[in-house]
Design an enzyme around this catalytic site. Structure first.
Site, short mmCIF file in Angstrom:
data_model
loop_
_atom_site.label_atom_id
_atom_site.label_comp_id
_atom_site.label_asym_id
_atom_site.label_seq_id
_atom_site.Cartn_x
_atom_site.Cartn_y
_atom_site.Cartn_z
CG HIS A 1 0.44 7.15 4.11
ND1 HIS A 1 0.88 6.36 3.10
CD2 HIS A 1 -0.80 6.71 4.44
CE1 HIS A 1 -0.07 5.46 2.80
NE2 HIS A 1 -1.10 5.66 3.60
CG HIS B 1 -1.68 1.26 1.44
ND1 HIS B 1 -2.53 1.85 0.51
CD2 HIS B 1 -1.63 2.10 2.49
CE1 HIS B 1 -2.98 2.99 1.03
NE2 HIS B 1 -2.44 3.17 2.22
CG ASP C 1 -20.99 16.73 -22.25
OD1 ASP C 1 -22.02 16.05 -22.06
OD2 ASP C 1 -20.35 17.27 -21.34
CG ASP D 1 -4.16 6.78 2.37
OD1 ASP D 1 -3.81 5.60 2.25
OD2 ASP D 1 -4.85 7.20 3.33
CD GLU E 1 -4.26 5.99 11.78
OE1 GLU E 1 -3.93 6.12 10.59
OE2 GLU E 1 -5.45 5.97 12.15
CG ASP E 2 -1.75 1.64 10.78
OD1 ASP E 2 -2.57 2.09 11.62
OD2 ASP E 2 -1.95 1.64 9.56
MN MN Z 1 -2.91 4.50 3.96
#
Ligand code: MN
Length: 490
Positions: free
Chosen positions: A58, A34, A250, A130, A62-63
């Site tokens: 990123h 990811h 269109d 993300d 958090e993880d």
């Molecule tokens: Mn992520």
């Protein structure tokens, strides 16, 4: 495209791999897939190295056991700042879906979002990358989560991508999400578009050939290609036109990219000499850009075999900006922009993105603990902008509902402080008159005029309010009777 490796980037990949060791995605793949996919998206958008590194890292705060301090030590202040911003945004994520309702919990989350956003718009760009990858792999999640994420994307992230004029991203996000929100409708419309394109294929090829021949004859350098309408935008358009397919002109469009603006108008003329333009369907977004900065000429014509075709004509730069938006500006002005971000200034953003400055000001107020009306905040983010003009033709963008004093203060506080009147489209008007898109506004000033407290009711932009309050409060200037002497300001 920028090189995808550098010692710093390679180091970031190693650090992220180690941190996410033993973690897996819902797809069953190792988690590192990811962040690496996010890295690739950011590279495709032409983002700078710090942003790419922050993209790789990123999810680590958090993880994983990695801390912000670790990141700061290894990769510097700027990367740490971006990762921190994305982490805050993802905490806010759950609340964002309910922006409209302003539940107390939502407010907090939204506040965090604004603070993160106001500090550095690159945080948002990482978040968009993300979200894009999560959407691309949404099939691995349980159905209720799929719907929630898809709906949130349609309501928040796709409009934001549009606001940043990131056209490719908007289309991909909207179609990926719509498929989960309303699968039946999605398939219906997708089939309809395919059927239409198939039936139009032959005659479109003929039109392309005719146009190409005419342009070559005029020695114009160009590329021409078909653009297919996205499912979600067809869905929205049909809703607007009572589901009447007859009013969608269109469905297929031909896009012509040329070298410069003069050629854009030349091509428009040539197309109109080949086919009959439809009344009221010529749009000059070059002279009058859309609120997100989009520029192009559009015209809808009726061909010899009675087919209705839309043409979009623009320069390479306009095309690049239409597809990649703010990310494209980064690509072109990267050095300048990152330098200015470091200094906390963003005045080198294109003028059509001045709303970002407003966001930053709001974020600064929030950080200082000052009260901010969130309803107005939302307005600044999502509401329509209008473009008005100075008599000299400079384009000024203002929020819808802006008044002459907002315009005057936008030009200069010296002008704002001395307003005695306003001419709109050449006619005397008054300071309570709401400006309309396309108005030509001329501010009349007198050097004897001083700012009045009552003006606070005649402005709506935070910028003008700040300037006026500044002029009213620290000022010791006496209120002298005004001698009316008009000066013209262009
Ligand atoms: Mn992520």
């Amino acid at each position: 495209m920028k090189p995808s490796t550098s010692p710093r980037i390679n180091h970031a990949i190693e650090v992220a791999k180690k941190a996410h060791e033993g973690q897996f995605r819902k797809t069953g793949e190792p988690y590192i897939v990811h962040p690496l996919a996010v890295k690739k998206i950011l590279e495709e958008w032409g983002m700078d190295e710090d942003t790419i590194i922050a993209g790789i890292l990123h999810d680590t705060i958090e993880d994983t056991s990695l801390t912000l301090e670790d990141i700061k030590k290894e990769f510097g202040e700027s990367v740490a700042f971006l990762v921190d911003g994305v982490t805050k945004l993802s905490t806010a994520r759950n609340g964002m879906r309910d922006i409209d309702t302003y539940l107390p919990a939502t407010k907090d989350n939204f506040l965090r979002l604004m603070i993160a956003l106001g500090d550095d718009i690159r945080v948002l760009i990482i978040k968009l990358a993300d979200r894009l990858h999560n959407l691309r792999t949404l099939s691995a999640l349980p159905p209720d989560k799929q719907k929630k994420i898809a709906k949130e994307t349609l309501e928040v992230f796709a409009p934001l991508a549009d606001r940043l004029n990131m056209g490719l991203l908007r289309v991909e996000m909207a179609d990926l999400s719509f498929k989960y929100v309303d699968p039946k409708r999605f398939n219906e419309l997708k089939k309809l578009i395919e059927k239409y394109n198939k039936s139009a294929e032959k005659s479109l090829a003929k039109i392309e050939e005719e146009v190409s021949k005419a342009l070559k004859k005029e020695k114009i350098k160009f590329t021409i290609s078909g653009r297919v309408k996205s499912v979600y935008s067809l869905h929205k358009k049909l809703a607007k036109h009572n589901q009447n397919m007859g009013e969608i002109y269109d469905l297929t469009a031909l896009r012509i990219i040329v070298e410069d603006v003069t050629d854009c108008y030349l091509v428009l003329g040539i197309i109109h000499s080949l086919y009959t333009p439809m009344n009221g369907r010529i749009k000059d977004y070059i002279a009058m850009p859309k609120q997100n900065g989009y520029q192009s000429l559009h015209t809808t014509v009726i061909t010899k075999d009675k087919r209705i075709v839309e043409f979009q004509i623009r320069t390479k730069e306009m095309h690049e900006y239409a597809e990649r938006g703010l990310a494209a500006s980064f690509y072109y002005n990267e050095q300048k922009l990152t330098e200015n971000y470091k200094k906390g200034k963003i005045e080198h953003l294109p003028t059509n993105l001045l709303w970002i400055t407003e966001l930053q000001m709001t974020a600064a107020r929030l950080r200082e603990g000052k009260k901010v009306d969130l309803r107005k905040l939302k307005l600044n983010l999502f509401a329509d902008k209008i473009f008005v003009y100075t008599p000299k033709g400079d384009i000024i963008d203002l929020p819808k509902g802006a008044l002459p004093l907002d315009f005057a203060y936008r030009l200069h506080s010296e002008i704002g402080d001395h307003v005695v009147g306003v001419k709109i489209n050449g006619k005397m008007s008054n300071l309570n008159k709401k400006l309309e898109h396309g108005d030509i506004v001329e501010i009349l000033t007198s050097k004897n005029q001083t700012p009045k407290p009552s003006w606070l009711d005649r402005i709506i932009t935070p910028h003008a309010r700040t300037k006026l309050l500044h002029a009213l409060h620290p000022s010791t200037r006496p209120e002298t009777p005004t001698k009316k002497k008009h000066h013209k300001h262009a």
